[in-house]
Write an enzyme that holds these catalytic residues in place. Sequence first.
Site, short mmCIF file in Angstrom:
data_model
loop_
_atom_site.label_atom_id
_atom_site.label_comp_id
_atom_site.label_asym_id
_atom_site.label_seq_id
_atom_site.Cartn_x
_atom_site.Cartn_y
_atom_site.Cartn_z
CB CYS A 42 -1.01 -0.05 1.15
SG CYS A 42 -2.42 1.02 0.84
CG HIS A 85 -3.71 -3.56 2.97
ND1 HIS A 85 -2.79 -3.11 3.90
CD2 HIS A 85 -4.26 -2.45 2.43
CE1 HIS A 85 -2.81 -1.79 3.94
NE2 HIS A 85 -3.69 -1.36 3.05
CD GLU A 133 -1.47 -6.23 5.10
OE1 GLU A 133 -1.15 -6.49 3.91
OE2 GLU A 133 -1.67 -5.06 5.50
#
Length: 544
Positions: free
Chosen positions: A385, A511, A513
């Site tokens: 990001c 993102h 994650e």
Amino acid sequence: MQQTKYIVIAGGVTSSLGKGIVAASLGKLLQARGLKVTVIKLDPYINVDPGTLNPYEHGEVYVTRDGAETDLDLGYYERFLNITTGKDNNATTGKVYQNVILKERRGDYLGKTVQVIPHITDEIKRRIRVFEDKGYDIVLVEIGGTVGDIESLPFIEAVRQMILELGRENVVTVLLTLIPYLHAAGELKTKPTQHSVKFLMQSGVQPDVLVCRTEKPLSDDIKRKIALATNVPLDAVIESIDVNSIYEVPLKLAEQNFDSVVLKRLGLESISRRKPQMDAWKAFLERYNHPQDEVNIALVGKYVELHDAYKSIREALVHGGVANKLKVNILWVNSEKLNTDNIHEKLSAAHGILIAPGFGSRGIEGKILALKYARENKVPLLGICFGMQMAVIEFARNVLGLKKANSTEIDPETPYPVIDLLPEQLEKELMGGTMRLGAFDIDLKPGTLIRKAFGTERISERHRHRYFFNESYGEMFQKAGMKISATDAVSGLTEAIELENHPWFVAVQFHPEYQSTVDYPHPLFKAFVREAYQRKKTKNGSKK
Ligand code: GLN
């Protein structure tokens, strides 16, 4: 259909006992017996959602597929249970009150005096029960904060009412407490737990199960003492001893029949006799505990003192490590303290560098330095990001020679706004609000590293940003060796970049994650850790 059953998990004595992990572990064990489980996290603070909370106060903001900014505990549930959560899985006091006040303004209460009981508690119950008739066997209800806090009271009261309305066999309460060890006395102390249970009982709720966090094993004597004082049967006093890794917790709790005790209280005797299928989990843990080697990843960000601020990234690195049979050591690098004098010292031990997401100007020059270091020294790099946006700025300044290139978030007057807001119309179409939140489809270009990592043409990943790569610079970047490797499936806007002439430099606007779980180690983290390890091996080789 059978009645959905509720397991309420509250905490006593102190916060930070790991309620989310205990609840997620219980969820995992129930899932392993074939039950369909979901979760609701209730947060007693007054913020309407955690979106604006400083990560230092509350850890990371977790973003769901449907674009809710939620408490980081939902991340545990997704990672442990491999389920997708959303807007309905998290509510704060602020959100509850907001709804009630909206209804009041609309006249829905027909002139009645609006009160905590029944209006606030009704709204809490409505939120807890939204998953009823949606095919779930069990809804875990985690109440944030600590019993006895003023803020928790309406939530506990709502639970009391639910027990009354649905019956004890449909709503079970688990209290997580602490049994502190007093070193001076050499003793474990049960009094704080007794007090917490009293608090709960004053609100009319008798806990069915106690989970006791402790650093030393609880003797039978202590358990008996706790049981007697708290009115909880002995078999429902469960010890939760400190462990090395959160992934041990479900198995440790299962050893003491935590899940079957809860199932029996819920009247699900037959399911409590089923053998839980935890083989995949055990295999993960086995690999986690016995890595073949280690690899160092530098995590460059501005909140590195509070590791919870990067919770999902840390966990995704663990998953990526386990998938490669590697232990990932995170080297925490504070981007605010990084400068040309110390960069080598801070980053030379890293086999891979990860540039964290972020907002605002603090620490960005450090991130840019780290990106330059990774680019020039050919260290595998993953930018996330803001990390991607900084990679674009670094390239603009140091490769394209656009010295004052910046994001308009940082410098609205920059002559080279390589990262910028979208034109107003497009912003409206794409974002609705002020941020682009949640999952969107992304197309991966053939022949790119990102495509290779995913092994597929189209992916869906979560977002939380407002600024974008400024497409008018696209050609200039591509000619100079920064490829646009992924684009938004609808608008064609840039979603990822990578560098030619570099072994693995991948930066993404989304993102990754948030979508990494024990069952699904995220492909980008897997690839990143693998490449970092390659770097380690070639580096060691070249030393010989
Ligand atoms: N601040 C940047 C933006 O709003 C990046 C956000 C982030 O890293 N999550 O676009």
